[in-house]
Design a protein around this motif. Structure first.
Motif, PDB file in Angstrom:
ATOM      1  N   ASN A 279      72.379 -12.019 106.109  1.00 33.84           N
ATOM      2  CA  ASN A 279      71.558 -12.858 105.217  1.00 33.84           C
ATOM      3  C   ASN A 279      70.111 -12.398 105.109  1.00 33.84           C
ATOM      4  O   ASN A 279      69.206 -13.215 104.943  1.00 33.84           O
ATOM      5  N   GLN A 280      69.878 -11.103 105.229  1.00 36.92           N
ATOM      6  CA  GLN A 280      68.497 -10.617 105.201  1.00 36.92           C
ATOM      7  C   GLN A 280      68.202  -9.670 104.047  1.00 36.92           C
ATOM      8  O   GLN A 280      67.044  -9.321 103.825  1.00 36.92           O
ATOM      9  N   ASN A 281      69.233  -9.226 103.332  1.00 37.25           N
ATOM     10  CA  ASN A 281      69.040  -8.265 102.235  1.00 37.25           C
ATOM     11  C   ASN A 281      68.174  -7.099 102.682  1.00 37.25           C
ATOM     12  O   ASN A 281      67.334  -6.600 101.922  1.00 37.25           O
ATOM     13  N   VAL A 282      68.348  -6.690 103.933  1.00 37.98           N
ATOM     14  CA  VAL A 282      67.495  -5.651 104.502  1.00 37.98           C
ATOM     15  C   VAL A 282      68.056  -4.262 104.202  1.00 37.98           C
ATOM     16  O   VAL A 282      69.261  -4.073 104.127  1.00 37.98           O
ATOM     17  N   LEU A 283      67.168  -3.314 103.993  1.00 34.36           N
ATOM     18  CA  LEU A 283      67.579  -1.930 103.771  1.00 34.36           C
ATOM     19  C   LEU A 283      67.215  -1.100 104.989  1.00 34.36           C
ATOM     20  O   LEU A 283      66.069  -1.129 105.440  1.00 34.36           O
TER      21      LEU A 283
ATOM     22  N   VAL B  82      82.573  -3.039 116.266  1.00 40.41           N
ATOM     23  CA  VAL B  82      82.767  -4.179 115.364  1.00 40.41           C
ATOM     24  C   VAL B  82      81.776  -4.062 114.211  1.00 40.41           C
ATOM     25  O   VAL B  82      80.575  -3.896 114.434  1.00 40.41           O
ATOM     26  N   LEU B  83      82.298  -4.156 112.977  1.00 39.22           N
ATOM     27  CA  LEU B  83      81.447  -4.074 111.793  1.00 39.22           C
ATOM     28  C   LEU B  83      81.784  -5.217 110.851  1.00 39.22           C
ATOM     29  O   LEU B  83      82.929  -5.362 110.428  1.00 39.22           O
ATOM     30  N   ASP B  84      80.778  -6.025 110.541  1.00 37.45           N
ATOM     31  CA  ASP B  84      80.954  -7.166 109.647  1.00 37.45           C
ATOM     32  C   ASP B  84      80.264  -6.870 108.323  1.00 37.45           C
ATOM     33  O   ASP B  84      79.037  -6.822 108.247  1.00 37.45           O
ATOM     34  N   LEU B  85      81.070  -6.675 107.273  1.00 31.26           N
ATOM     35  CA  LEU B  85      80.544  -6.428 105.929  1.00 31.26           C
ATOM     36  C   LEU B  85      80.899  -7.569 104.975  1.00 31.26           C
ATOM     37  O   LEU B  85      80.863  -7.402 103.752  1.00 31.26           O
ATOM     38  N   ASN B  86      81.260  -8.724 105.513  1.00 28.05           N
ATOM     39  CA  ASN B  86      81.658  -9.865 104.692  1.00 28.05           C
ATOM     40  C   ASN B  86      80.591 -10.228 103.665  1.00 28.05           C
ATOM     41  O   ASN B  86      79.394 -10.167 103.941  1.00 28.05           O
ATOM     42  N   GLY B  87      81.064 -10.653 102.490  1.00 34.07           N
ATOM     43  CA  GLY B  87      80.175 -11.263 101.513  1.00 34.07           C
ATOM     44  C   GLY B  87      79.146 -10.331 100.908  1.00 34.07           C
ATOM     45  O   GLY B  87      77.993 -10.710 100.746  1.00 34.07           O
ATOM     46  N   ASN B  88      79.563  -9.115 100.563  1.00 40.05           N
ATOM     47  CA  ASN B  88      78.655  -8.199  99.879  1.00 40.05           C
ATOM     48  C   ASN B  88      79.186  -7.905  98.471  1.00 40.05           C
ATOM     49  O   ASN B  88      80.138  -8.532  98.014  1.00 40.05           O
ATOM     50  N   ASP B  89      78.564  -6.962  97.770  1.00 36.12           N
ATOM     51  CA  ASP B  89      78.894  -6.724  96.364  1.00 36.12           C
ATOM     52  C   ASP B  89      79.369  -5.301  96.084  1.00 36.12           C
ATOM     53  O   ASP B  89      79.418  -4.885  94.941  1.00 36.12           O
ATOM     54  N   PHE B  90      79.722  -4.564  97.124  1.00 37.54           N
ATOM     55  CA  PHE B  90      80.137  -3.174  96.916  1.00 37.54           C
ATOM     56  C   PHE B  90      81.599  -3.095  96.464  1.00 37.54           C
ATOM     57  O   PHE B  90      82.389  -4.006  96.705  1.00 37.54           O
TER      58      PHE B  90
ATOM     59  N   LEU C 103      77.615  -4.435 114.575  1.00 43.15           N
ATOM     60  CA  LEU C 103      76.675  -4.489 113.456  1.00 43.15           C
ATOM     61  C   LEU C 103      77.172  -5.492 112.435  1.00 43.15           C
ATOM     62  O   LEU C 103      78.322  -5.432 111.998  1.00 43.15           O
ATOM     63  N   SER C 104      76.288  -6.422 112.056  1.00 47.16           N
ATOM     64  CA  SER C 104      76.617  -7.353 110.979  1.00 47.16           C
ATOM     65  C   SER C 104      75.639  -7.173 109.830  1.00 47.16           C
ATOM     66  O   SER C 104      74.426  -7.259 110.007  1.00 47.16           O
ATOM     67  N   LEU C 105      76.225  -6.914 108.654  1.00 47.09           N
ATOM     68  CA  LEU C 105      75.458  -6.844 107.402  1.00 47.09           C
ATOM     69  C   LEU C 105      76.006  -7.900 106.440  1.00 47.09           C
ATOM     70  O   LEU C 105      76.008  -7.727 105.227  1.00 47.09           O
ATOM     71  N   ARG C 106      76.466  -9.001 107.009  1.00 47.89           N
ATOM     72  CA  ARG C 106      77.104 -10.084 106.251  1.00 47.89           C
ATOM     73  C   ARG C 106      76.122 -10.705 105.243  1.00 47.89           C
ATOM     74  O   ARG C 106      74.967 -10.957 105.569  1.00 47.89           O
ATOM     75  N   ASN C 107      76.645 -10.938 104.048  1.00 45.30           N
ATOM     76  CA  ASN C 107      75.878 -11.623 102.992  1.00 45.30           C
ATOM     77  C   ASN C 107      74.534 -10.957 102.706  1.00 45.30           C
ATOM     78  O   ASN C 107      73.530 -11.636 102.507  1.00 45.30           O
ATOM     79  N   ASP C 108      74.525  -9.632 102.686  1.00 37.89           N
ATOM     80  CA  ASP C 108      73.282  -8.910 102.396  1.00 37.89           C
ATOM     81  C   ASP C 108      73.246  -8.363 100.963  1.00 37.89           C
ATOM     82  O   ASP C 108      72.355  -7.581 100.617  1.00 37.89           O
ATOM     83  N   HIS C 109      74.215  -8.754 100.134  1.00 41.47           N
ATOM     84  CA  HIS C 109      74.264  -8.370  98.720  1.00 41.47           C
ATOM     85  C   HIS C 109      74.185  -6.858  98.519  1.00 41.47           C
ATOM     86  O   HIS C 109      73.541  -6.371  97.595  1.00 41.47           O
ATOM     87  N   LEU C 110      74.834  -6.132  99.413  1.00 46.18           N
ATOM     88  CA  LEU C 110      74.815  -4.675  99.315  1.00 46.18           C
ATOM     89  C   LEU C 110      75.701  -4.213  98.163  1.00 46.18           C
ATOM     90  O   LEU C 110      76.883  -4.541  98.109  1.00 46.18           O
ATOM     91  N   LYS C 111      75.132  -3.438  97.269  1.00 45.87           N
ATOM     92  CA  LYS C 111      75.894  -2.875  96.140  1.00 45.87           C
ATOM     93  C   LYS C 111      76.661  -1.633  96.594  1.00 45.87           C
ATOM     94  O   LYS C 111      77.646  -1.243  95.982  1.00 45.87           O
TER      95      LYS C 111
END
Length: 199
Positions: A36-40, A77-85, A55-63
């Motif tokens: 939830n940080q939209n961090v790059l 463990v890698l969490d990519l839930n809830g992105n836009d790619f 690593l969690s990048l959940r809900n970061d709107h990653l294209k």
């Protein structure tokens, strides 16, 4: 004491949620939660996290998922839930220690295309595909030789996907909140598949 200095167990369990703080001593970071940080993450920063396991990048709107993610050789463990790619980078297959992958709430993902990369992960045991608008599975999913748990809840399945028969090590299948009729559920429960199924 002879040999290597043991890793401080508090360091292993400490979870960082601030990228700037984590980059001060990246080799001491085992858990990084940037949900939830939209961090790059800068391209040159990925290789610094030599010991990262979670690593969690959940809900970061990653294209898109950066190619550099393949540098995280110790990631488990890698969490990519809830992105836009739509697709995973080719370097994704270099995550040779990855055991659990979260790809839920991914409405844009092309699972058939991405499965070509996912099946190259040699130690994947748990795969989350919840709420992905799925009504079928890729034919080559059987090549996930080490998969033990598969989460397909909140999708559009109206029958147990036949492709799971090829998953020789599957022990747990979550199918709740799909489109099964009560009769189908009863029929499936009457067949002893050897897999624990949650409806």
């Amino acid at each position: 004491m002879l040999g290597q200095t043991p890793v401080d167990s508090t360091a292993i369990h400490k979870e960082y949620s601030n990228l700037e703080e984590a980059l001060k001593n990246p080799e001491k970071v085992f858990r990084l939660n940037l949900s939830n940080q939209n961090v790059l993450i800068a391209k040159d920063a990925w290789s610094k996290f030599t010991n990262l396991e979670f690593l969690s990048l959940r809900n970061d709107h990653l294209k898109e998922i950066p190619q550099e993610i393949g540098l995280l050789k110790n990631l488990k463990v890698l969490d990519l839930n809830g992105n836009d790619f739509e697709r995973l980078p080719a370097s994704f297959s270099e995550l040779s220690n990855l055991e659990e992958l979260f790809l839920s709430d991914e409405k844009n993902i092309n699972l058939n295309e991405n499965m070509k990369i996912i099946i190259l992960l040699p130690h994947l045991k748990v795969l989350h595909l919840e709420n992905d608008n799925l009504d079928g599975l890729p034919k080559n999913i059987y090549r996930l030789n080490h998969l033990e748990s598969l989460y397909l809840n909140n999708n559009r399945f109206d029958e147990v996907p036949k492709e799971i028969k090829g998953l020789k090590n599957l022990k747990y299948l979550d199918l709740h909140d799909n489109r099964f009729t009560p009769e189908q559920l009863q029929d499936i429960q009457n067949k002893n598949t050897g897999i624990k199924i949650r409806f």
